[in-house]
Design a protein around this motif. Sequence first.
Motif, PDB file in Angstrom:
ATOM      1  N   HIS A  26     -34.221   4.373 -53.567  1.00 34.01           N
ATOM      2  CA  HIS A  26     -33.039   4.692 -52.732  1.00 34.01           C
ATOM      3  C   HIS A  26     -32.573   3.421 -52.030  1.00 34.01           C
ATOM      4  N   HIS A  28     -28.853   0.911 -50.901  1.00 33.51           N
ATOM      5  CA  HIS A  28     -27.399   0.808 -50.741  1.00 33.51           C
ATOM      6  C   HIS A  28     -27.005  -0.654 -50.932  1.00 33.51           C
ATOM      7  N   GLU A 131     -26.786  10.981 -51.354  1.00 35.48           N
ATOM      8  CA  GLU A 131     -27.595  11.728 -50.440  1.00 35.48           C
ATOM      9  C   GLU A 131     -26.775  12.782 -49.729  1.00 35.48           C
ATOM     10  N   HIS A 192     -35.421  11.940 -49.451  1.00 36.70           N
ATOM     11  CA  HIS A 192     -35.350  10.495 -49.238  1.00 36.70           C
ATOM     12  C   HIS A 192     -35.719  10.184 -47.796  1.00 36.70           C
ATOM     13  N   ASP A 242     -34.057   2.202 -48.567  1.00 39.42           N
ATOM     14  CA  ASP A 242     -32.889   2.636 -47.798  1.00 39.42           C
ATOM     15  C   ASP A 242     -32.188   1.400 -47.223  1.00 39.42           C
TER      16      ASP A 242
HETATM   17 ZN   LIG Z   1     -29.533   6.163 -47.647  1.00 35.88          ZN
END
Ligand SMILES: [Zn+2]
Length: 293
Positions: A26, A28, A131, A192, A242
């Motif tokens: 996970h 970004h 998500e 997550h 994350d």
């Molecule tokens: Zn996230």
Amino acid sequence: MPADDTDKNAAPPLPEPLRVPVADSHTHLDMQSGTVEEALAKAASVGVTTVVQVGCDLKGSRWAAETAAAYDAVHATVALHPNEAPRIVHGDPDGWSRQGARQPGGDAALDEALAEIDRLAALPQVKGVGETGLDHFRTGEDGKEAQERSFRAHIEIAKRHGKTLVIHDRDAHADVLRVLKEEGAPERTVFHCYSGDAEMAEICAAAGYYMSFAGNVTFKNAQNLRDALAVAPLELVLVETDAPFLTPVPYRGRPNAPYLVPVTVRAMAAVRGVDEDTLATALGANTARAFGY
Ligand SMILES: [Zn+2]
Ligand SMILES: [Zn+2]
């Protein structure tokens, strides 16, 4: 001034490479500095050979799908984040970017945005829907209804396309578990940035939900997460960054990126009392199974 280990804004140094490759389940990349090529090369150089790029709004979801189509090492998930759905309904101009959503909001705008998520979810490089979920920390009472409606719609989309559901659960454990039960969870569901305790880990284990641990499992005040990790079945455990958030200790507060996964993997191995190769082998296989790639 040259960046060094004492510079709080500097990228942390490269950790020692993992001998067994893993995935960042996970991340970004669109919120991190540098190019996708740089991030992937840096991650691969320490054994993080795959990343799951997660969309949080329409623009980010389209970008995730495009990026996954362009790079073999990237898989995409698409969604409206639980804090994004109420913003669309309320037509909040300070919300995250959402090109394509009709202004000034309302239920029709949310439906329109969900229809676009539905279209993106059909793409082969899109492995998951998320998500999504519930966030009682950032979204107040006035946004609860839109948030839950959006969550239910994402569950339906994931099931219809046979994709993995990626859950964001912030201060909403009981409600997230309730909605999953009411709707019927997809075959593959990932919590997550797992934030529950050991008791909730037992519930997730019984339901077959994956639990993905982020850098906060290394935080001093996060004994509840380590207790959960200690009891979670190994075959349901994932690791994630994350990033750019939740940088693991000892780099807490500095920018996070997929290449820092080994730091969290080593901390997790210590909690489980297994060597890092054993854990990395499980994490690599689990992530591939969880996202069906
Ligand atoms: Zn996230
Ligand atoms: Zn999240």
